[in-house]
Write an enzyme that holds these catalytic residues in place. Structure first.
Site, short mmCIF file in Angstrom:
data_model
loop_
_atom_site.label_atom_id
_atom_site.label_comp_id
_atom_site.label_asym_id
_atom_site.label_seq_id
_atom_site.Cartn_x
_atom_site.Cartn_y
_atom_site.Cartn_z
N SER B 331 0.53 -1.10 -0.15
CA SER B 331 -0.18 -0.01 0.02
C SER B 331 0.72 1.38 0.06
CB SER B 331 -0.71 -0.09 1.28
OG SER B 331 -1.70 -1.28 1.13
N THR B 332 2.10 1.05 0.16
CA THR B 332 2.83 2.49 0.12
C THR B 332 2.93 3.22 -0.90
OG1 THR B 332 4.85 1.39 -0.41
CG2 THR B 332 4.47 1.50 1.79
#
Lengths: 372, 637
Positions: B331-332
């Site tokens: 998700s970064t």
């Protein structure tokens, strides 16, 4: 009467097997000196000695075999030897094998050899045959033809490039012409021409490394770690040998590996370092002895062909000795010519001893006229 | 009878002519021989003493003199790599009368082991004559003192000193700084090819890894020469000429060694890495990978046993996880994708979706699940970042398509080398149609795109690439190459290395950057932010994004239970961030292998690093909070 008979007997035993005793003795002494020096120069490597012994053995065998052939037998074949040699030189230039930056070798699958070696004998033979057909002294026209015959292989070899060998082969042919009685006027004319040709050679024909060798020769200290290194170390070796030398195996320039190529081209420096000026004079005496014997053989030979052939072979032998010693002691530029019968290495050994075989054959010919 | 003209040769006349010529020839031979002899006389008698001196008494040698290797400092002037004197005991065997007897006496004096003696005898056989051989390689000061006091009893033996590299901070810097070790055959070959082998004639060691290797040329300097007179013992009598070596330049790195030590402490016991970069310059403030190892082991030659231990260790300490560890970013990368979506017009700041936990496509049986099984409800782009909603991003990726994603993420540097001054870097993988066709000879599937939307599938990135992409975000498109080298010390003055810019990302609407950056602020400070627990009560404003990268795929109807799943199957915990929000000074990326959730495992690490960085700062004010935590969530009844 008795004395003559005994002499005849002694001569005839050796003469029967076509060995010239004096020459053989001189050669054996030289070879022994060579082995002793190689042992010191090669770092006491016994394998080197063994290999050199094999070479010497093979070369002596060749000499013995050639000595059995009377020179008259191959006199007629001189032309064919010459032509074959020249064709081989052309073949080398067209599809020769390159080694050490020069195209000098022909690869026959089983064996590799340098055609220029063949020409070392074929050229003097050819000239001797050609010139001896006429009355001596030869007319200028014939001499000029002789020069052309010499020039062809010389140029082909110089193109390989192998300037050193080409000049030596040229000189062997020229010696034959000189001994045949080439007129002095012609000699001076050619000499002037040659000196005029030198600048042309320098500016247009000589390669960079060849020019560099001459420059280094004139001033070795200008590049002490590069091209001048060889000759500086060589002179140090020779000079430090002094009168008596440092003693066998005690030469520090060679033992400490300061001197490169010490068991091949520069072996004379090792010899001088270890045996001194006295040793050098002894060595020169042996060479002088062989050369004198060779010229005597030439003078005693029966007909012009043999005389000229023997004379030019002997004088060429001297040139090898002089050029090597001269370059090692710094009075000539480095040309990469080994010291005959002393230097390690076998390529020219066979040719050299074949030449001596010819000398022996000439020496032991049946005499029709005797000067004794 | 026809008559033939016969020319009869006059043999006698010919013989006489030949004899005359022979005499002339022999005369010339004699002249040439005398020329030779007189020259030899000149060399061997007249100049004999001179040559004798030159050869036997003294000899001139040209010795190469090794340059001193440049030192390496951190940004605050702390010494990271230094040169220390090392002593060895050497002997020239030819100069010792009775070597065995001498060795026996030596053993009594210095307690040398029998193994050392055997080793010495072996190496002396291999060594050339008159050249020194080492008996003992690293004498401690006591041994040096004992031998020096007794040196007169041991002619032919001497103590030789040279400088060797030392790393005072040991394993805290290894992957980044690298180490030097002995030059081997391969190194020599490379030096030869570059024409540098003469320059290394006196040098013992060469950089093998890290900064030591990358900046080898600057650090090494240039060799010098000493022309000496040497006697036949090989001892230097006097110096004739000296050309001093050019010492290597001292380097200053952007690294803060205190940050490295802090990272080492925080990551102890875990497999992972931390990268901290200054967005304003691209300077790398910290780059640490755990587990690490002591580089000093390599300087003097690591033992076979120790090296095998490193190679075979399960945790693979030799890998630089910060630059070579390739992890799915998870998700970064949601902030990055958000900007792309806004730029392409596929979404607007007002776009809202309802996340019910299960994302379905028409005519496709597969269900893509959110990590909250019942979904997050209504989300817009800002909230989707804050709570890390997968549903929103599945849809965004589906509508963007892999081609646009691949191209845009490539502009952030994914799938490419960052250009940091290290050789040990991996470029990760930014998947695309062409890539999949070339690699697997398969077409690209929609499912692949959807997974890419949450930073999974074939997408991998290194922590360095992640940190670098955050600096680009923070800089609103301006890109700098991450640099370890800050500058060189020339005459004591720091001469800065210029910043290197890459092609910037140009957007149509500058506001799109702010939307992503503010959403990242909410990740840390908002009521629903996935990193809020980790960053509670920081004295500075931080922002970031968490990520939990799947290592193993979960079946359709299974649940991921972090208690029961095997360690090697646990998610990688990822976190990216920056601080202070209003004027960012550092950007950070943390990646922990098989540690669990990004918010719970990686974010606290980043927090600790930032705490340390800002610990003595009095100019930062936390209250009041800058931005509200986003639109209130509407609830479905």
């Amino acid at each position: 009467m008795l004395r003559t008979k005994l002499n005849n007997n002694r001569q005839s035993t050796l003469a029967k097997i076509h060995i010239d005793g004096w020459l053989l003795m001189g050669l054996i002494v030289l070879m022994s000196v060579g082995l002793v020096t190689i042992y010191a120069a090669g770092g006491q490597d016994w394998e080197l000695i063994q290999r050199q012994l094999v070479r010497l053995g093979v070369a002596l065998f060749v000499m013995f075999a050639v000595a059995q052939v009377p020179p008259m037998a191959y006199r007629r074949l001189s032309v064919y030897f010459y032509i074959a040699g020249v064709l081989m030189l052309v073949a080398v230039l067209v599809f020769g094998v390159v080694g050490k930056g020069a195209q000098r070798w022909l690869d026959l699958g089983v064996v590799r050899f340098q055609p220029s070696e063949v020409l070392k004998l074929a050229v003097p033979m050819m000239i001797a045959w050609y010139i001896s057909r006429f009355n001596l002294p030869p007319r200028n026209m014939h001499v000029l033809v002789g020069f052309i015959l010499v020039a062809i292989p010389t140029l082909l070899i110089a193109k390989q490039p192998d300037l050193g060998t080409s000049l030596l082969i040229a000189s062997s042919g020229i010696f034959a012409l000189f001994l045949a009685g080439m007129r002095w006027k012609l000699i001076s004319f050619i000499a002037v021409l040659a000196s005029g040709f030198t600048p042309v050679m320098w500016y247009f024909l000589m390669k960079e490394y060849q020019k560099q060798r001459v420059i280094t020769f004139l001033n070795p200290e200008s590049d002490p770690l590069g091209s001048g290194y060889h000759i500086i170390q060589s002179k140090i070796a020779i000079g430090s040998g002094g009168l008596e030398g440092k003693g066998w195996l005690q030469g520090t320039q060679s033992q400490l590996e300061f001197l490169p190529e010490r068991h091949t081209d520069f072996i004379f420096a090792v010899f001088s370092e270890e045996f001194g000026l006295i040793g050098v004079l002894g060595l020169l005496t042996i060479y002088a002895f062989i050369i004198t014997r060779g010229m005597i053989i030439a003078m005693r030979a029966q007909e012009a062909f043999s005389k000229l052939l023997a004379g030019s072979i002997t004088l060429t032998f001297f040139v090898y000795v002089f050029v090597n010693m001269g370059m090692v002691s710094g009075i000539l530029p480095v040309v990469g010519v080994p010291l005959p019968l002393i230097s390690y290495g076998g390529t020219s050994m066979v040719t050299l001893l074949a030449g001596f075989g010819i000398l022996m054959a000439i020496s032991t010919q049946k005499r029709i006229m005797s000067r004794e | 009878m026809p008559s033939k003209r016969i020319t009869i040769k006059d043999h006698t006349a010919e013989a006489n002519l030949f004899a005359r010529r022979t005499v002339i020839a022999l005369f010339v031979v004699a002249v040439m021989i005398s020329m030779l002899v007189s020259n030899l006389y000149y060399l061997q008698v007249s100049r004999h003493d001179d040559y004798q001196t030159r050869s036997n008494g003294n000899r001139i040698k040209i010795l190469p003199v090794a340059p001193n290797r440049g030192l390496i400092y951190d940004r605050n002037g702390k010494l990271l790599a230094e040169n220390r004197p090392v002593f060895s005991l050497e002997v020239v065997p030819e100069e010792v009368k009775d070597l065995d007897e001498t060795l026996v006496r030596l053993q009594q004096l210095l307690s040398i082991s029998d193994d050392d003696i055997v080793e010495f005898k072996k190496s002396s056989k291999r060594q050339r004559r008159f050249k020194p051989v080492a008996i003992l390689n690293r004498l401690d000061p006591q041994q040096v003192a004992i031998f020096s006091a007794n040196q007169h009893r041991f002619p032919g033996l001497s103590i030789e000193a040279r400088l060797a590299r030392h790393y005072p901070y040991a394993g805290a810097l290894t992957h980044m700084l690298g180490y030097v070790a002995r030059i081997n055959k391969k190194d020599l070959q490379k030096l030869s090819e570059a024409g540098l082998d003469a320059d290394y004639a006196a040098t013992h060691d060469i950089g093998k890894q890290g900064v030591e290797k990358f900046h080898e040329t600057i650090l090494h300097g240039k060799v010098g020469y000493q022309e000496v007179e040497v006697n036949s013992q090989g001892r230097i009598i006097r110096t004739l000429n000296f050309q001093p070596p050019l010492p290597g330049q001292d380097l200053v790195l952007n690294i803060d060694v205190n940050m490295q030590l802090e990272a080492q402490k925080i990551l102890s016991g875990k497999r992972g890495s931390v990268v901290v970069i200054e967005p304003a310059t691209g300077g790398v403030v910290a780059l640490y990978s755990n587990p690490s190892y002591d580089p000093n082991m390599f300087v003097h030659g690591i033992s076979g046993k120790n090296y095998r231990q490193l190679l075979q260790s399960h945790d693979r300490p030799l890998i630089n996880r910060a630059t070579q560890g390739q992890y799915p970013p998870a998700s970064t990368i949601k902030p990055h994708l958000a900007i792309l979506g806004l730029e392409e017009g596929v979404i607007t700041p007002e776009t809202r979706l309802f996340d019910n936990g299960k994302y379905k496509l028409k005519n496709v049986s597969h269900v893509w699940r959110d990590w909250v099984p019942w979904g997050h409800g209504w989300v817009d782009v800002s909230r989707a970042i804050q709570v890390s909603c997968n549903y929103f991003y599945y849809d965004l990726a589906y509508r963007l398509g892999i081609d646009r994603i691949s191209e845009a993420m490539g502009q952030f540097g994914f799938g490419d080398y960052t250009g940091i001054d290290l050789y040990e870097e991996s470029d990760g993988n930014m998947p695309s149609r062409g890539w999949k066709r070339a690699r697997y000879n398969q077409p690209w599937y929609i499912g692949d795109t959807i997974s890419v939307g949450i930073g999974q599938s074939y997408w991998t990135a290194t922590p360095l690439q992640l940190a670098h992409s955050i600096t680009t975000l923070v800089n609103k498109g301006q890109r700098f190459v991450p640099q370890l080298l800050r500058g060189r010390l020339i005459n004591g003055e720091l001469v800065r290395e210029p910043n290197k810019e890459l092609r910037p990302i140009v957007v149509k609407d500058e506001e799109n950057w702010n939307i992503a950056l503010e959403a990242m602020y909410n990740v840390v400070n908002g009521e629903e932010g996935t990193a809020r627990k980790a960053f509670k009560n920081t004295p500075y404003h931080a922002a970031g994004k968490t990520g939990s990268a799947q290592v193993v795929s979960i079946g359709q109807d299974e649940k991921y239970d972090k208690e029961t799943v095997a360690e090697s199957d646990r998610d990688n915990a990822m976190y990216v961030g920056f601080a202070p929000f209003q004027a960012p000074e550092i950007a950070i990326a943390v990646a922990l292998e098989n540690a669990g959730g990004g918010g719970s495992q990686a974010a606290p690490i980043a927090r600790k690093m930032m705490d340390y960085y800002f610990k003595d700062r009095t100019d930062l004010v936390k209250n009041p909070p800058l931005i509200s935590s986003g639109p209130a969530q509407e609830q479905l009844d």
